[in-house]
Write a protein that holds these residues in place. Structure first.
Motif, PDB file in Angstrom:
ATOM      1  N   SER A 119       0.906  -1.100  -0.042  1.00 43.04           N
ATOM      2  CA  SER A 119       0.099  -0.158   0.135  1.00 43.04           C
ATOM      3  C   SER A 119       0.815   1.101   0.117  1.00 43.04           C
ATOM      4  CB  SER A 119      -1.095   0.140   1.305  1.00 43.04           C
ATOM      5  OG  SER A 119      -1.831   1.016   1.254  1.00 43.04           O
ATOM      6  N   GLU A 120       0.863   2.139  -1.201  1.00 42.36           N
ATOM      7  CA  GLU A 120       1.685   3.155  -1.305  1.00 42.36           C
ATOM      8  C   GLU A 120       3.160   2.583  -1.240  1.00 42.36           C
ATOM      9  OE1 GLU A 120       0.676   6.153   1.419  1.00 42.36           O
ATOM     10  OE2 GLU A 120      -1.280   6.636   0.466  1.00 42.36           O
ATOM     11  N   ASP A 121       3.989   2.804  -0.226  1.00 40.85           N
ATOM     12  CA  ASP A 121       5.249   2.560  -0.237  1.00 40.85           C
ATOM     13  C   ASP A 121       5.546   1.470   1.045  1.00 40.85           C
ATOM     14  OD1 ASP A 121       5.192   4.342   1.767  1.00 40.85           O
ATOM     15  OD2 ASP A 121       7.080   5.183   1.458  1.00 40.85           O
ATOM     16  N   ARG A 122       4.367   1.005   1.474  1.00 36.38           N
ATOM     17  CA  ARG A 122       4.679   0.144   2.635  1.00 36.38           C
ATOM     18  C   ARG A 122       4.077  -1.496   2.452  1.00 36.38           C
ATOM     19  NH1 ARG A 122       5.771   2.355   7.143  1.00 36.38           N
ATOM     20  NH2 ARG A 122       5.437   0.568   8.504  1.00 36.38           N
ATOM     21  N   LEU A 123       4.954  -2.213   2.768  1.00 33.91           N
ATOM     22  CA  LEU A 123       4.741  -3.783   2.583  1.00 33.91           C
ATOM     23  C   LEU A 123       4.134  -4.179   4.006  1.00 33.91           C
ATOM     24  CD1 LEU A 123       5.322  -6.336   1.347  1.00 33.91           C
ATOM     25  CD2 LEU A 123       7.550  -6.632   2.476  1.00 33.91           C
ATOM     26  N   ASN A 124       2.834  -5.093   3.670  1.00 30.84           N
ATOM     27  CA  ASN A 124       2.259  -5.632   4.766  1.00 30.84           C
ATOM     28  C   ASN A 124       2.335  -7.196   4.490  1.00 30.84           C
ATOM     29  OD1 ASN A 124       0.616  -3.324   6.138  1.00 30.84           O
ATOM     30  ND2 ASN A 124       0.233  -2.879   4.009  1.00 30.84           N
ATOM     31  N   LEU A 125       2.707  -7.958   5.443  1.00 32.69           N
ATOM     32  CA  LEU A 125       3.090  -9.359   5.227  1.00 32.69           C
ATOM     33  C   LEU A 125       2.584 -10.197   6.566  1.00 32.69           C
ATOM     34  CD1 LEU A 125       6.140 -10.769   3.605  1.00 32.69           C
ATOM     35  CD2 LEU A 125       5.129 -11.808   5.822  1.00 32.69           C
ATOM     36  N   THR A 126       1.782 -11.320   5.940  1.00 33.45           N
ATOM     37  CA  THR A 126       1.324 -12.360   7.020  1.00 33.45           C
ATOM     38  C   THR A 126       1.837 -13.542   6.859  1.00 33.45           C
ATOM     39  OG1 THR A 126      -0.800 -10.819   7.242  1.00 33.45           O
ATOM     40  CG2 THR A 126      -0.703 -13.125   7.918  1.00 33.45           C
ATOM     41  N   TRP A 127       2.498 -14.054   8.110  1.00 34.19           N
ATOM     42  CA  TRP A 127       2.930 -15.411   8.043  1.00 34.19           C
ATOM     43  C   TRP A 127       1.600 -16.195   9.004  1.00 34.19           C
ATOM     44  CZ3 TRP A 127       7.639 -17.787   6.662  1.00 34.19           C
ATOM     45  CH2 TRP A 127       8.017 -19.264   7.381  1.00 34.19           C
ATOM     46  N   ASP A 128       1.040 -17.326   8.235  1.00 33.82           N
ATOM     47  CA  ASP A 128       0.023 -17.918   9.086  1.00 33.82           C
ATOM     48  C   ASP A 128       0.162 -19.531   8.869  1.00 33.82           C
ATOM     49  OD1 ASP A 128      -2.351 -17.900  10.636  1.00 33.82           O
ATOM     50  OD2 ASP A 128      -3.593 -17.901   8.746  1.00 33.82           O
ATOM     51  N   GLU A 129       0.441 -20.124  10.311  1.00 30.99           N
ATOM     52  CA  GLU A 129       0.471 -21.463  10.303  1.00 30.99           C
ATOM     53  C   GLU A 129      -0.685 -22.116  10.772  1.00 30.99           C
ATOM     54  OE1 GLU A 129       4.076 -22.806  12.514  1.00 30.99           O
ATOM     55  OE2 GLU A 129       5.367 -21.091  11.633  1.00 30.99           O
ATOM     56  N   THR A 130      -1.011 -23.219  10.236  1.00 31.63           N
ATOM     57  CA  THR A 130      -2.112 -23.986  10.668  1.00 31.63           C
ATOM     58  C   THR A 130      -2.010 -25.437  10.880  1.00 31.63           C
ATOM     59  OG1 THR A 130      -3.235 -24.105   8.222  1.00 31.63           O
ATOM     60  CG2 THR A 130      -3.798 -22.379   9.629  1.00 31.63           C
ATOM     61  N   GLU A 131      -2.766 -26.236  11.379  1.00 29.62           N
ATOM     62  CA  GLU A 131      -2.672 -27.685  11.616  1.00 29.62           C
ATOM     63  C   GLU A 131      -1.522 -28.013  12.358  1.00 29.62           C
ATOM     64  OE1 GLU A 131      -5.353 -29.752  11.234  1.00 29.62           O
ATOM     65  OE2 GLU A 131      -6.659 -28.038  10.307  1.00 29.62           O
ATOM     66  N   GLY A 132      -0.668 -26.898  12.884  1.00 31.91           N
ATOM     67  CA  GLY A 132       0.585 -27.601  13.765  1.00 31.91           C
ATOM     68  C   GLY A 132       0.073 -27.970  15.256  1.00 31.91           C
ATOM     69  N   PRO A 133       1.393 -28.532  15.940  1.00 27.83           N
ATOM     70  CA  PRO A 133       0.901 -28.931  17.269  1.00 27.83           C
ATOM     71  C   PRO A 133       0.453 -27.591  18.358  1.00 27.83           C
ATOM     72  CG  PRO A 133       3.180 -28.801  16.928  1.00 27.83           C
ATOM     73  CD  PRO A 133       2.608 -28.716  15.635  1.00 27.83           C
ATOM     74  N   VAL A 134      -0.387 -27.971  19.035  1.00 26.79           N
ATOM     75  CA  VAL A 134      -0.725 -26.751  20.046  1.00 26.79           C
ATOM     76  C   VAL A 134       0.450 -26.291  20.810  1.00 26.79           C
ATOM     77  CG1 VAL A 134      -2.305 -26.124  21.998  1.00 26.79           C
ATOM     78  CG2 VAL A 134      -3.104 -27.423  20.079  1.00 26.79           C
ATOM     79  N   ILE A 135       0.572 -25.075  20.874  1.00 26.73           N
ATOM     80  CA  ILE A 135       1.556 -24.435  21.545  1.00 26.73           C
ATOM     81  C   ILE A 135       1.019 -24.229  23.053  1.00 26.73           C
ATOM     82  CG2 ILE A 135       3.439 -22.481  21.963  1.00 26.73           C
ATOM     83  CD1 ILE A 135       3.199 -22.279  18.877  1.00 26.73           C
ATOM     84  N   GLU A 136       1.635 -24.905  23.882  1.00 28.98           N
ATOM     85  CA  GLU A 136       0.872 -24.644  25.278  1.00 28.98           C
ATOM     86  C   GLU A 136       1.831 -23.695  26.246  1.00 28.98           C
ATOM     87  OE1 GLU A 136       1.011 -28.699  26.965  1.00 28.98           O
ATOM     88  OE2 GLU A 136      -0.745 -29.383  25.836  1.00 28.98           O
ATOM     89  N   LYS A 137       3.014 -23.565  25.873  1.00 30.56           N
ATOM     90  CA  LYS A 137       3.777 -22.795  26.794  1.00 30.56           C
ATOM     91  C   LYS A 137       4.961 -21.894  25.902  1.00 30.56           C
ATOM     92  CE  LYS A 137       6.889 -22.419  30.973  1.00 30.56           C
ATOM     93  NZ  LYS A 137       7.284 -23.275  32.049  1.00 30.56           N
ATOM     94  N   VAL A 138       5.069 -20.701  25.941  1.00 28.39           N
ATOM     95  CA  VAL A 138       6.056 -19.877  25.301  1.00 28.39           C
ATOM     96  C   VAL A 138       7.148 -19.654  26.366  1.00 28.39           C
ATOM     97  CG1 VAL A 138       6.547 -17.781  23.856  1.00 28.39           C
ATOM     98  CG2 VAL A 138       4.132 -19.078  23.843  1.00 28.39           C
ATOM     99  N   GLY A 139       8.414 -19.802  25.929  1.00 29.98           N
ATOM    100  CA  GLY A 139       9.369 -19.727  26.796  1.00 29.98           C
ATOM    101  C   GLY A 139       9.953 -18.287  26.639  1.00 29.98           C
ATOM    102  N   PRO A 140      10.810 -17.933  27.537  1.00 33.19           N
ATOM    103  CA  PRO A 140      11.464 -16.575  27.494  1.00 33.19           C
ATOM    104  C   PRO A 140      12.005 -16.055  26.441  1.00 33.19           C
ATOM    105  CG  PRO A 140      12.688 -17.977  28.986  1.00 33.19           C
ATOM    106  CD  PRO A 140      11.701 -18.688  28.674  1.00 33.19           C
ATOM    107  N   PRO A 141      11.817 -14.708  25.802  1.00 33.27           N
ATOM    108  CA  PRO A 141      12.364 -14.311  24.506  1.00 33.27           C
ATOM    109  C   PRO A 141      13.565 -14.615  24.788  1.00 33.27           C
ATOM    110  CG  PRO A 141      11.140 -12.372  25.689  1.00 33.27           C
ATOM    111  CD  PRO A 141      11.546 -13.482  26.672  1.00 33.27           C
ATOM    112  N   GLY A 142      14.139 -15.111  23.189  1.00 34.13           N
ATOM    113  CA  GLY A 142      15.755 -15.425  22.993  1.00 34.13           C
ATOM    114  C   GLY A 142      16.143 -14.721  21.881  1.00 34.13           C
TER     115      GLY A 142
END
Length: 320
Positions: free
Chosen positions: A260-283
């Protein structure tokens, strides 16, 4: 003559000052031309005494430095006072004009010296940055060479160990080749750019072309933005292979983008993967995702949904 011109050019650019003899001859020539110009003006306005000498002072200071400029200002003032092209005599008004002439010449000489100092400093900074850039390129090339050697060694060792297990070797071989392809892609992008589809196919291809879908028009990315996005895609794909959509038999990935004009909009969308129950600390990977697009007035947001990882990216596309 060529040597004289080269010396004057170097003096004008502030690289170095010509020898005293060259500077003196040049200043004398400027004064002579200014006196001729004053004589011409005197045919119309006899009361113009100092104005024609301003260019001489400026040029002399710009070529020969402050000392030559001061000497030219003194000589120009003396010529303005004592050389007459009419019957007028030197009076108090002319001496007042002389003081004003010297004051303005002093400001001009100070300005020229200030300019020469800034230019010299910028030239030194530019030289230092050029040397640092050359060193950086040499270091990066050496690291890339060592990385290729290590990857080749790991590839050969694993192939020897797993030569009796073709299924396991086929899966590992594909991943190793993906890593090498990504490293080569980033190295190439550092000096050019690429199409976003080619980048994504290179990164995601080893996981199977039926496992992902690319949704968007052809878009050429300038070099710096391409490198940043390549790092982000590699991080996301690696996580998808370890914990996300590519780690399960039915997992799928859809990557969509629009401009849009000079800006890029991008989406990364994963499906049917294992359920992520816990997210660890930022690495390191998380910090990379958060900071890689800041230089392009952009941001990255990652959400861990029940259906899989959902990542959105926005950034400005710089001019090629």
């Amino acid at each position: 003559m060529k040597k004289l011109i080269d010396e004057l050019r170097r003096g004008w650019q502030g690289i170095s000052q010509p020898p005293l003899l060259y500077s003196t001859v040049f200043a004398a020539g400027c004064l002579a031309l200014s006196t001729i110009a004053r004589w011409g003006v005197a045919q119309i306005r006899p009361d113009v005494f100092f104005t024609p000498y301003f260019p001489a002072v400026f040029l002399a200071a710009a070529i020969g430095g402050a000392r030559i400029g001061i000497a030219t200002a003194i000589a120009g003032g003396a010529l303005g006072v004592f050389v007459n092209f009419s019957s007028a005599t030197a009076d108090s008004a002319r001496f007042a004009l002389l003081l004003m002439f010297w004051a303005v010449c002093g400001l001009a000489i100070w300005g020229v010296e200030r300019y020469r100092t800034i230019v010299a400093r910028q030239r030194e900074d530019s030289k230092r940055l050029t040397q640092e850039e050359e060193y950086r390129k040499l270091l990066v090339e050496e690291l890339q060479h060592r990385l290729k050697n290590k990857t080749s060694t790991i590839h050969a060792v694993l192939h020897q160990v797993l030569q009796d297990q073709p299924q396991i070797w086929g899966s590992i071989d594909r991943r190793l080749r993906a890593l090498s392809a990504t490293d080569d892609l980033i190295a190439r992008l550092d000096g050019s750019g690429c199409d976003i589809k080619d980048m994504l196919r290179s990164e995601l291809g080893p996981y199977g072309h039926v496992r992902f879908n690319l949704n968007g028009d052809s878009l050429f990315l300038p070099a710096k933005l391409a490198v940043s996005l390549a790092l982000i895609f590699h991080e996301l794909a690696t996580n998808a292979g370890k914990y996300g959509a590519f780690s399960s038999a039915r997992g799928l990935l859809q990557v969509s983008w629009s401009v849009s004009e000079d800006r890029l909009n991008l989406t990364w969308d994963e499906t049917e993967g294992p359920v992520i129950e816990k997210v660890g600390p930022p690495g390191f990977g998380t910090k990379l995702l958060q900071s890689a697009l800041r230089a392009f007035d952009g941001k990255t947001e990652v959400r861990y949904l029940k259906t899989g990882v959902h990542c959105t990216m926005q950034c400005k596309i710089p001019a090629s």
